[in-house]
Design a protein around this motif. Structure first.
Motif, PDB file in Angstrom:
ATOM      1  N   SER A  33       6.246   4.645  15.834  1.00 20.57           N
ATOM      2  CA  SER A  33       7.693   4.815  15.987  1.00 20.57           C
ATOM      3  C   SER A  33       8.309   5.425  14.735  1.00 20.57           C
ATOM      4  CB  SER A  33       8.351   3.464  16.284  1.00 20.57           C
ATOM      5  OG  SER A  33       7.859   2.892  17.476  1.00 20.57           O
ATOM      6  N   LEU A  34       7.976   4.878  13.588  1.00 17.49           N
ATOM      7  CA  LEU A  34       8.549   5.381  12.344  1.00 17.49           C
ATOM      8  C   LEU A  34       8.095   6.805  12.057  1.00 17.49           C
ATOM      9  CD1 LEU A  34       8.182   2.156  10.175  1.00 17.49           C
ATOM     10  CD2 LEU A  34      10.322   3.135  11.017  1.00 17.49           C
ATOM     11  N   GLU A  35       6.813   7.064  12.229  1.00 14.58           N
ATOM     12  CA  GLU A  35       6.292   8.403  11.944  1.00 14.58           C
ATOM     13  C   GLU A  35       6.947   9.446  12.852  1.00 14.58           C
ATOM     14  OE1 GLU A  35       2.021  10.843  11.956  1.00 14.58           O
ATOM     15  OE2 GLU A  35       2.116   8.753  12.628  1.00 14.58           O
ATOM     16  N   THR A  36       7.065   9.123  14.135  1.00 20.55           N
ATOM     17  CA  THR A  36       7.581  10.095  15.094  1.00 20.55           C
ATOM     18  C   THR A  36       9.064  10.374  14.874  1.00 20.55           C
ATOM     19  OG1 THR A  36       5.959   9.284  16.704  1.00 20.55           O
ATOM     20  CG2 THR A  36       7.742  10.657  17.534  1.00 20.55           C
ATOM     21  N   MET A  37       9.848   9.323  14.651  1.00 14.01           N
ATOM     22  CA  MET A  37      11.276   9.520  14.448  1.00 14.01           C
ATOM     23  C   MET A  37      11.574  10.129  13.072  1.00 14.01           C
ATOM     24  SD  MET A  37      12.606   8.871  17.257  1.00 14.01           S
ATOM     25  CE  MET A  37      11.934   8.222  18.780  1.00 14.01           C
ATOM     26  N   ASP A  38      10.777   9.784  12.084  1.00 15.81           N
ATOM     27  CA  ASP A  38      10.953  10.393  10.762  1.00 15.81           C
ATOM     28  C   ASP A  38      10.780  11.912  10.833  1.00 15.81           C
ATOM     29  OD1 ASP A  38      11.427   7.966   9.611  1.00 15.81           O
ATOM     30  OD2 ASP A  38       9.488   7.784   8.614  1.00 15.81           O
ATOM     31  N   ALA A  39       9.913  12.365  11.718  1.00 17.35           N
ATOM     32  CA  ALA A  39       9.629  13.794  11.810  1.00 17.35           C
ATOM     33  C   ALA A  39      10.847  14.601  12.238  1.00 17.35           C
ATOM     34  CB  ALA A  39       8.474  14.037  12.786  1.00 17.35           C
ATOM     35  N   VAL A  40      11.811  13.938  12.910  1.00 17.45           N
ATOM     36  CA  VAL A  40      13.026  14.647  13.326  1.00 17.45           C
ATOM     37  C   VAL A  40      14.266  14.116  12.598  1.00 17.45           C
ATOM     38  CG1 VAL A  40      12.151  15.318  15.595  1.00 17.45           C
ATOM     39  CG2 VAL A  40      13.291  13.098  15.319  1.00 17.45           C
ATOM     40  N   GLY A  41      14.048  13.263  11.590  1.00 16.70           N
ATOM     41  CA  GLY A  41      15.157  12.768  10.793  1.00 16.70           C
ATOM     42  C   GLY A  41      16.038  11.763  11.495  1.00 16.70           C
ATOM     43  N   ALA A  42      15.496  11.070  12.487  1.00 18.88           N
ATOM     44  CA  ALA A  42      16.280  10.100  13.257  1.00 18.88           C
ATOM     45  C   ALA A  42      15.843   8.675  12.928  1.00 18.88           C
ATOM     46  CB  ALA A  42      16.106  10.352  14.749  1.00 18.88           C
ATOM     47  N   PRO A  43      16.747   7.705  13.082  1.00 19.48           N
ATOM     48  CA  PRO A  43      16.355   6.310  12.868  1.00 19.48           C
ATOM     49  C   PRO A  43      15.544   5.798  14.043  1.00 19.48           C
ATOM     50  CG  PRO A  43      18.608   6.403  13.647  1.00 19.48           C
ATOM     51  CD  PRO A  43      18.170   7.835  13.442  1.00 19.48           C
ATOM     52  N   MET A  88      11.577  -8.187  13.996  1.00 21.43           N
ATOM     53  CA  MET A  88      12.352  -7.019  14.410  1.00 21.43           C
ATOM     54  C   MET A  88      13.494  -6.742  13.430  1.00 21.43           C
ATOM     55  SD  MET A  88      14.615  -6.447  17.901  1.00 21.43           S
ATOM     56  CE  MET A  88      15.921  -7.593  17.436  1.00 21.43           C
ATOM     57  N   LEU A  89      14.215  -7.774  13.040  1.00 23.75           N
ATOM     58  CA  LEU A  89      15.370  -7.592  12.158  1.00 23.75           C
ATOM     59  C   LEU A  89      14.958  -7.227  10.737  1.00 23.75           C
ATOM     60  CD1 LEU A  89      17.612 -10.522  13.438  1.00 23.75           C
ATOM     61  CD2 LEU A  89      17.879  -8.076  13.905  1.00 23.75           C
ATOM     62  N   GLY A  90      13.675  -7.394  10.415  1.00 23.17           N
ATOM     63  CA  GLY A  90      13.183  -6.997   9.100  1.00 23.17           C
ATOM     64  C   GLY A  90      12.706  -5.562   9.028  1.00 23.17           C
ATOM     65  N   LEU A  91      12.689  -4.868  10.164  1.00 23.15           N
ATOM     66  CA  LEU A  91      12.203  -3.492  10.196  1.00 23.15           C
ATOM     67  C   LEU A  91      13.320  -2.500   9.881  1.00 23.15           C
ATOM     68  CD1 LEU A  91      10.007  -3.708  13.423  1.00 23.15           C
ATOM     69  CD2 LEU A  91       9.183  -3.608  11.062  1.00 23.15           C
ATOM     70  N   PRO A  92      13.001  -1.408   9.230  1.00 27.33           N
ATOM     71  CA  PRO A  92      14.028  -0.399   8.939  1.00 27.33           C
ATOM     72  C   PRO A  92      14.444   0.333  10.204  1.00 27.33           C
ATOM     73  CG  PRO A  92      11.883   0.380   8.222  1.00 27.33           C
ATOM     74  CD  PRO A  92      11.693  -1.035   8.661  1.00 27.33           C
ATOM     75  N   GLY A  93      15.722   0.688  10.271  1.00 27.49           N
ATOM     76  CA  GLY A  93      16.264   1.360  11.438  1.00 27.49           C
ATOM     77  C   GLY A  93      17.373   0.539  12.048  1.00 27.49           C
ATOM     78  N   GLY A 147       0.820  -1.193   0.000  1.00 29.25           N
ATOM     79  CA  GLY A 147       0.000   0.000   0.000  1.00 29.25           C
ATOM     80  C   GLY A 147       0.863   1.256   0.000  1.00 29.25           C
ATOM     81  N   GLU A 148       0.287   2.342   0.464  1.00 32.87           N
ATOM     82  CA  GLU A 148       1.010   3.611   0.508  1.00 32.87           C
ATOM     83  C   GLU A 148       2.164   3.525   1.499  1.00 32.87           C
ATOM     84  OE1 GLU A 148       0.103   8.351   1.498  1.00 32.87           O
ATOM     85  OE2 GLU A 148      -1.501   6.846   1.472  1.00 32.87           O
ATOM     86  N   SER A 149       3.284   4.115   1.123  1.00 31.98           N
ATOM     87  CA  SER A 149       4.463   4.102   1.989  1.00 31.98           C
ATOM     88  C   SER A 149       4.202   4.890   3.270  1.00 31.98           C
ATOM     89  CB  SER A 149       5.667   4.704   1.259  1.00 31.98           C
ATOM     90  OG  SER A 149       6.759   4.842   2.141  1.00 31.98           O
ATOM     91  N   ILE A 150       4.623   4.324   4.415  1.00 32.31           N
ATOM     92  CA  ILE A 150       4.525   5.060   5.678  1.00 32.31           C
ATOM     93  C   ILE A 150       5.904   5.470   6.179  1.00 32.31           C
ATOM     94  CG2 ILE A 150       2.425   3.808   6.297  1.00 32.31           C
ATOM     95  CD1 ILE A 150       4.173   2.392   8.487  1.00 32.31           C
ATOM     96  N   HIS A 151       6.949   5.038   5.474  1.00 33.06           N
ATOM     97  CA  HIS A 151       8.313   5.382   5.873  1.00 33.06           C
ATOM     98  C   HIS A 151       9.187   5.340   4.628  1.00 33.06           C
ATOM     99  CE1 HIS A 151      12.193   5.318   7.935  1.00 33.06           C
ATOM    100  NE2 HIS A 151      12.491   4.209   7.305  1.00 33.06           N
ATOM    101  N   ALA A 152       9.876   6.439   4.362  1.00 40.13           N
ATOM    102  CA  ALA A 152      10.742   6.518   3.186  1.00 40.13           C
ATOM    103  C   ALA A 152      12.107   5.913   3.477  1.00 40.13           C
ATOM    104  CB  ALA A 152      10.908   7.976   2.760  1.00 40.13           C
ATOM    105  N   ALA A 153      12.758   5.452   2.435  1.00 38.77           N
ATOM    106  CA  ALA A 153      14.097   4.895   2.579  1.00 38.77           C
ATOM    107  C   ALA A 153      15.043   5.951   3.144  1.00 38.77           C
ATOM    108  CB  ALA A 153      14.612   4.405   1.231  1.00 38.77           C
TER     109      ALA A 153
END
Length: 603
Positions: free
Chosen positions: A364-374, A427-432, A13-19
């Motif tokens: 987690s992804l949305e919040t950390m993406d907002a500040v450019g952190a992994p 867990m190991l399949g998640l980005p970050g 579906g729609e991306s929720i986290h960019a590379a």
């Protein structure tokens, strides 16, 4: 098997986290936590040490992690497992010498492993030279100003300066013995948010700030690649130290205290002891709130530390251990001029429930993406029940994080390991960035039947046995099934006894064995790197977006699917399984993913 109509297309579906676009190593690193006293014993005294770590670094290189984080090894009276530091520039003899540290760091770097060390800045040991100077000095002196000394309330100063409670139970203030220098109303009090042997530093004091910047440089000059900062949301207190009606929560990451310093007294004037420290139990909780935590001033400290690390090459990093909520507060610690990572304890404490896991991953992804952190991911550490045991409890959502004793409901070892492998592969399949606690790559459970007489965690004694404590997750590692002490050290001695279950899980029984937990981790880390999962974008698979028992997502072209339910999940025809946490059944016409199993696949 015969393919059925139950197969769901694995459409993203729609991306929720960019590379990720940044190239820094810590953005996707897999970091292995070493608890030194339980990793490997180099001198045969039954206690793990730095030479033992050096001797076993090949295991980590073989596993394929990127960095090693070591829990405290500084000179310490060890009243709080090393989180009571007496000298930040020396190694405790229990663990070796500075030369041993240099040898360990050098060998780690030869193997391509970064080295992160623990830093404990909220408080020192009462045996630190600064505190000795403070006790010998007068109120208002420069020596006292390094700590949080205050006059007591009441006509004779016999009441604590405020009503704060220690995370370890009881008052957060200790009054000096009458022989100490008196304030206007009598002997002064000092603040300790943890044990009375751990006086809080005054971070409004410029000498304290300068000293810790020098401590950072001391270890950076020795080649460390970063620092995990203990109680990163502490240090700065609200001006005026106002009373607070709430309770300070005892949370993961807070090590329990031991008896107080000789000559110290509690608020009623009695000597501080185990009994006094037990007077009030701390409640379990997910965050620390109140005027002693998460104050705006901590960010000024980390902005200054960020500048110190920027003086060095090779992308040094700071990692926050900060129990704060909501997650937007946590993100403030990893803004681009502060720290680089913050532990994601919300993920660790999430139930074995598909909807709950999807929510915490997305937030987690949305919040950390907002500040450019992994985003970081973690399932176990030295303070909580290992997830191979936690996930084997009947009521997983309410399973204890502070130990399992012989009289407690016992985990289902088979179910626990099956779910732990599935959770780890997810867990190991998640980005970050992901954290692996020593021994989880072997599938180690907690030791849940330790007899009382061998326990050493002060949490057990502080609560008079009501809480089993964390000894069960700190058991010395099993390296060789047929060696004394399972190969922990040459003498066969171990500071805590190992359960018989560890023999079959010893490292030498898993190396090169298809299907072993070690090989699953090793293969997953190899695939994670090859496929760029740690830096990939993430999209939910639309067909499972609201599924009750299935988590399915696409990261960097790979589908990660976890079946948390009881009914097998049939994959579309042509799906290619890259790795699975348990055997999957099927043939060219269709593959079924069984219960409590995670697969990575192309489809």
């Amino acid at each position: 098997m015969t393919r059925t109509e139950s197969a769901v297309p694995l459409t993203a579906g729609e991306s929720i986290h960019a590379a990720a676009t940044g190239s820094e190593w810590w953005r996707d690193a897999v970091i292995y936590q070493v608890y030194p006293r339980s990793f490997a014993d180099g001198n045969g005294d039954g206690m793990g040490d730095l030479p033992g770590v050096t001797a076993r670094l090949g295991h980590l290189a073989q596993l394929g992690v990127d960095a090693v984080w070591l829990s405290p090894f500084y000179r310490s009276p060890q009243k709080d497992a090393g989180y009571d530091v007496a000298d930040y520039r020396q190694i405790d003899p229990l663990f070796g010498t500075l030369a041993d540290f240099d040898a360990m760091r050098s060998r780690a770097h030869e193997l391509g492993l970064r080295v992160i060390v623990d830093l404990v800045p909220n408080h020192t040991s009462d045996q630190h030279v600064w505190f000795a100077e403070a006790l010998a000095a007068a109120p208002g002196s420069a020596a006292r100003e390094r700590y949080m000394f205050r006059d007591g309330k009441g006509a004779d100063g016999s009441e604590p300066p405020n009503n704060w409670q220690s995370i370890f139970g009881g008052p957060a203030w200790t009054r000096l013995a009458p022989a100490g220098h008196d304030g206007p109303a009598g002997p002064q009090w000092y603040l300790h948010l943890f044990d009375s042997s751990q006086p809080d530093l005054n971070w409004e004091n410029e000498e304290v700030r300068a000293e810790f910047e020098n401590v950072l440089r001391f270890w950076l000059d020795r080649g460390v690649d970063g620092f995990r900062v203990d109680v990163a949301h502490g240090m700065v207190k609200e001006p005026g130290l106002p009373d607070w009606a709430g309770k300070v929560a005892m949370v993961e990451g807070a090590d329990a205290g031991q008896p107080g310093r000789a000559g110290a007294t509690s608020s009623d004037g009695t000597p501080v002891s185990n009994t006094a420290a037990d007077a009030a139990e701390a409640e379990s909780g997910g965050s620390n709130e109140g005027p002693m935590f998460d104050q705006e001033g901590v960010h000024e400290i980390y902005r200054a530390w960020h500048k110190v690390l920027a003086e060095y090459d090779d992308e040094r990093c700071l990692v926050a251990e900060a129990w704060v909520s909501p997650m937007s507060r946590l993100a403030r610690y990893v803004r681009d001029d502060e720290m680089q990572q913050a532990f994601n304890f919300a993920f660790l404490t999430t139930q074995w429930d598909a909807a709950a896991i999807r929510r915490v991953v997305a937030e987690s992804l949305e919040t950390m993406d907002a500040v450019g952190a992994p985003t970081t991911w973690v399932l176990s550490n030295h303070d909580v029940v290992r997830h191979a045991s936690r996930l084997g409890l009947d009521e997983v959502a309410d399973g204890p994080l502070n130990g399992i004793g012989p009289e407690d409901p016992q985990p289902d070892a088979t179910l626990g390991l099956r779910r732990a492998r599935a959770a780890s592969l997810l867990m190991l399949g998640l980005p970050g960035s992901a954290y692996v606690y020593q021994g989880e790559e072997l599938g180690l459970p907690d030791h849940t039947t330790l007899p009382d007489e061998v326990r050493q965690d002060p949490a057990f004694f502080r609560t008079k046995g009501k809480e089993a404590g964390r000894d069960g997750c700190r058991i010395p590692l099993p390296w060789e099934a047929d060696a004394p002490g399972l190969g922990f050290g040459a003498s066969g001695e171990t500071w805590l006894p190992q359960p018989e279950a560890y023999r079959a899980l010893a490292a030498d029984q898993q190396y090169g064995v298809a299907g072993s937990t070690f090989e699953m981790y090793r293969n997953a880390l190899e695939l994670r790197r090859a496929e760029g999962l740690g830096r990939g974008g993430l999209s939910w698979v639309t067909g499972y977006a609201g599924a009750a028992d299935v988590i399915a997502l696409r990261v960097a072209g790979v589908v990660v699917l976890s079946n948390l339910g009881t009914t097998p999940v049939v994959l579309p025809e042509g799906a290619e399984v890259l790795i699975s946490s348990a055997p999957v059944a099927g043939d060219a016409s269709g593959i079924a993913v069984p219960s409590d199993t995670t697969v990575w696949l192309r489809a």
